[in-house]
Design a protein around this motif. Structure first.
Motif, mmCIF file in Angstrom:
data_model
loop_
_atom_site.group_PDB
_atom_site.id
_atom_site.type_symbol
_atom_site.label_atom_id
_atom_site.label_comp_id
_atom_site.label_asym_id
_atom_site.label_seq_id
_atom_site.Cartn_x
_atom_site.Cartn_y
_atom_site.Cartn_z
ATOM 1 N N GLY A 136 13.455 -5.207 -3.880
ATOM 2 C CA GLY A 136 13.535 -4.956 -2.437
ATOM 3 C C GLY A 136 13.655 -3.484 -2.128
ATOM 4 N N VAL A 137 14.833 -2.915 -2.324
ATOM 5 C CA VAL A 137 15.047 -1.494 -2.061
ATOM 6 C C VAL A 137 15.961 -0.910 -3.127
ATOM 7 N N LEU A 138 15.880 0.391 -3.275
ATOM 8 C CA LEU A 138 16.783 1.126 -4.147
ATOM 9 C C LEU A 138 18.135 1.286 -3.462
ATOM 10 N N PRO A 139 19.180 1.596 -4.217
ATOM 11 C CA PRO A 139 20.435 1.978 -3.572
ATOM 12 C C PRO A 139 20.205 3.194 -2.664
ATOM 13 N N ARG A 140 21.017 3.311 -1.644
ATOM 14 C CA ARG A 140 20.848 4.400 -0.673
ATOM 15 C C ARG A 140 20.891 5.769 -1.338
ATOM 16 N N LYS A 141 19.946 6.631 -0.935
ATOM 17 C CA LYS A 141 19.881 8.014 -1.412
ATOM 18 C C LYS A 141 19.816 8.087 -2.936
ATOM 19 N N THR A 142 18.876 7.335 -3.527
ATOM 20 C CA THR A 142 18.716 7.349 -4.979
ATOM 21 C C THR A 142 17.928 8.564 -5.444
ATOM 22 N N PHE A 143 16.885 8.933 -4.693
ATOM 23 C CA PHE A 143 16.054 10.043 -5.138
ATOM 24 C C PHE A 143 15.595 10.879 -3.959
ATOM 25 N N SER A 144 15.188 12.090 -4.292
ATOM 26 C CA SER A 144 14.606 12.995 -3.315
ATOM 27 C C SER A 144 13.326 13.547 -3.900
ATOM 28 N N MET A 145 12.318 13.704 -3.080
ATOM 29 C CA MET A 145 11.068 14.292 -3.554
ATOM 30 C C MET A 145 11.191 15.811 -3.530
ATOM 31 N N GLY A 146 11.829 16.327 -4.578
ATOM 32 C CA GLY A 146 12.060 17.755 -4.686
ATOM 33 C C GLY A 146 13.396 18.166 -4.093
ATOM 34 N N GLU A 147 13.710 19.438 -4.266
ATOM 35 C CA GLU A 147 14.937 20.006 -3.715
ATOM 36 C C GLU A 147 14.757 20.240 -2.208
ATOM 37 N N VAL A 203 27.458 15.142 -9.369
ATOM 38 C CA VAL A 203 26.080 15.394 -9.781
ATOM 39 C C VAL A 203 25.500 14.104 -10.355
ATOM 40 N N LEU A 204 24.416 13.622 -9.743
ATOM 41 C CA LEU A 204 23.780 12.381 -10.192
ATOM 42 C C LEU A 204 22.499 12.683 -10.969
ATOM 43 N N LYS A 205 21.969 11.669 -11.647
ATOM 44 C CA LYS A 205 20.814 11.822 -12.526
ATOM 45 C C LYS A 205 19.543 11.308 -11.851
ATOM 46 N N PRO A 206 18.364 11.889 -12.200
ATOM 47 C CA PRO A 206 17.102 11.470 -11.562
ATOM 48 C C PRO A 206 16.568 10.155 -12.123
ATOM 49 N N MET A 207 15.793 9.432 -11.289
ATOM 50 C CA MET A 207 15.111 8.225 -11.741
ATOM 51 C C MET A 207 13.670 8.570 -12.138
ATOM 52 N N ALA A 208 13.058 7.720 -12.936
ATOM 53 C CA ALA A 208 11.657 7.906 -13.316
ATOM 54 C C ALA A 208 10.768 7.453 -12.158
ATOM 55 N N LEU A 211 0.804 -1.222 0.000
ATOM 56 C CA LEU A 211 0.000 0.000 0.000
ATOM 57 C C LEU A 211 0.837 1.272 0.000
ATOM 58 N N PHE A 212 1.831 1.352 0.883
ATOM 59 C CA PHE A 212 2.611 2.582 1.030
ATOM 60 C C PHE A 212 4.102 2.319 0.808
ATOM 61 N N ALA A 213 4.724 3.184 0.017
ATOM 62 C CA ALA A 213 6.183 3.185 -0.133
ATOM 63 C C ALA A 213 6.718 4.467 0.481
ATOM 64 N N VAL A 214 7.784 4.371 1.257
ATOM 65 C CA VAL A 214 8.337 5.560 1.906
ATOM 66 C C VAL A 214 9.013 6.437 0.854
ATOM 67 N N GLY A 215 8.510 7.659 0.719
ATOM 68 C CA GLY A 215 9.115 8.598 -0.212
ATOM 69 C C GLY A 215 10.159 9.471 0.457
ATOM 70 N N ASP A 216 9.965 9.751 1.740
ATOM 71 C CA ASP A 216 10.896 10.597 2.479
ATOM 72 C C ASP A 216 10.751 10.302 3.966
ATOM 73 N N GLY A 217 11.861 10.395 4.688
ATOM 74 C CA GLY A 217 11.823 10.224 6.135
ATOM 75 C C GLY A 217 11.860 8.789 6.609
ATOM 76 N N ASN A 218 12.498 7.891 5.834
ATOM 77 C CA ASN A 218 12.514 6.480 6.231
ATOM 78 C C ASN A 218 13.178 6.265 7.583
ATOM 79 N N HIS A 219 14.282 6.969 7.847
ATOM 80 C CA HIS A 219 14.967 6.769 9.134
ATOM 81 C C HIS A 219 14.131 7.301 10.298
#
Length: 394
Positions: free
Chosen positions: A369-380, A352-357, A221-229
């Motif tokens: 399972g999980v993405l590599p650590r710190k793959t994306f951020s929801m905005g700046e 400088v890294l590139k964004p994922m879709a 149902l829910f995937a953590v977009g931010d604040g997992n820790h």
């Protein structure tokens, strides 16, 4: 299957509180820029503010016991002085317009922490999307475990292509405006509405959970977009003798919301030998996509793998191995301009890294399972969630 959410009391600053000074960006932002937090402290001086109730992570090693004691004292003081007003059945629609002009929506919900796991093998209803660094949890437990309140910057995502959970309540006549304010430090503007159609939300979530089983072969149902820790910390603080600690307040957003932007999280490294680091990085990391490296105040071209997730994975593994062998420091930076400024001011090496879709997130987590650590951020950094709502946890 029972939904892993409930709707209960949520606290807001009472009417008359200066909301522009109350609302404060997530504590895990601007970790290499203490000047941001010093300027914010000066701006909010003397006014009730969430800044007095949170622990900016750039100060984690700066007098932690003293800071934590001060946060608890401030929470108890605010509670005793009736700084808060109660929103019963606190289902709140959050409308956020960032300084960059994009608008996004979320619903505040209280989630059951026993239905969350950062272990990919658990196939939980609420899942982490990136690897959790367990060493980061104990210092955060020390902050939360004795606090009477929580102020969340956790964002959970739903895979709701039909836009059935959040979108029907945007502009609804039955929703009551609870707050509206500009956000300090260039954060844009925010509104909060009390959504009265609780049953409608619950039914939409139940259908979404049912559809996830058909789509992925398992309920998700829910995937953590931010604040997992932060969510992992909340679960670590759960004690059966305190029923309130079983839950955490979060904002739920739809991954199909056009206002949600997946930005890359860049790396800044402070190696002991800059030339050695740059030489070994360029030898190890190759690919067909051009990107940038900042070395002090100079800019260079680097090559990364075509697949952005593979690129993050390879870069992170190289950094972990190099720093373990050679020493140095690493930080994660939101925003290319901030990265460039930090490198120029402090002599770091910025990657400088590139964004994922974003529409690949749920399927990737189910498969890998999980993405590599710190793959994306929801905005700046300045688009991150601002603390507005809070909840009693004791």
């Amino acid at each position: 299957m029972k939904l892993p959410v409930k709707f209960d009391e949520v606290l807001l600053p009472r009417e008359g509180i200066d909301m522009e000074k109350w609302c404060v960006v997530a504590c895990d932002q601007f970790t290499s820029q203490p000047e941001y937090w010093e300027k914010l402290k000066e701006h909010t001086q003397g006014a009730p503010s969430a800044l007095n109730l949170i622990y900016p992570e750039c100060y984690l090693s700066d007098k932690p016991q003293e800071r934590i004691a001060g946060i608890i004292d401030n929470m108890n003081d605010y509670l005793s002085r009736d700084i808060f007003r109660s929103v019963e059945d606190g289902l709140i629609l959050v409308e956020r317009t960032t300084a960059h002009g994009n608008k996004r929506y979320g619903l505040m919900m209280i989630v059951d922490l026993t239905q969350y796991s950062f272990d990919p093998k658990d196939k939980a209803l609420i899942r982490a999307t990136e690897g959790t660094v367990v060493e980061r949890i104990p210092p955060r437990v020390k902050i939360r475990e004795n606090c009477p309140l929580e102020l969340p910057h956790i964002l959970l995502l739903i895979d709701d292509e039909k836009r059935s959970v959040i979108e029907p309540h945007i502009g609804a006549a039955t929703s009551e405006l609870l707050y509206e304010t500009d956000l300090n430090m260039g954060g844009g503007h925010i509104k909060g509405y009390h959504v009265k159609a609780r049953k409608m939300v619950e039914e939409a979530l139940e259908k979404l959970l049912e559809d996830s089983t058909k789509k992925y072969g398992e309920p998700f149902l829910f995937a953590v977009g931010d604040g997992n820790h932060s969510l992992a910390t909340a679960k670590a603080c759960y004690k059966p003798e305190n029923p309130l600690s079983k839950y955490a307040l979060v904002e739920v957003e739809n991954i199909y919301d056009e206002g949600i932007l997946f930005e890359p999280i860049h790396r800044v490294v402070f190696p002991k030998d800059v030339n050695d680091f740059v030489e070994k990085f360029n030898k190890e990391i190759t690919g067909s996509v051009q990107s940038k490296m900042f070395v002090g105040d100079k800019e260079f071209t680097i090559n990364l793998p075509e697949n952005s997730i593979e690129g993050v994975d390879k870069v992170q593994k190289f950094l972990d191995a190099y720093l373990k062998a050679n020493g140095g420091e690493l930080d994660y930076i939101h925003g290319e301009n901030d990265l460039k400024g930090i490198c120029a001011a402090k002599g770091g090496v910025g990657i400088v890294l590139k964004p994922m879709a974003k529409n690949t997130l749920f399927s990737y987590v189910v498969e890998n399972g999980v993405l590599p650590r710190k793959t994306f951020s929801m905005g700046e950094a300045d688009e991150k969630r601002y603390y507005v709502e809070s909840r009693r946890i004791k």
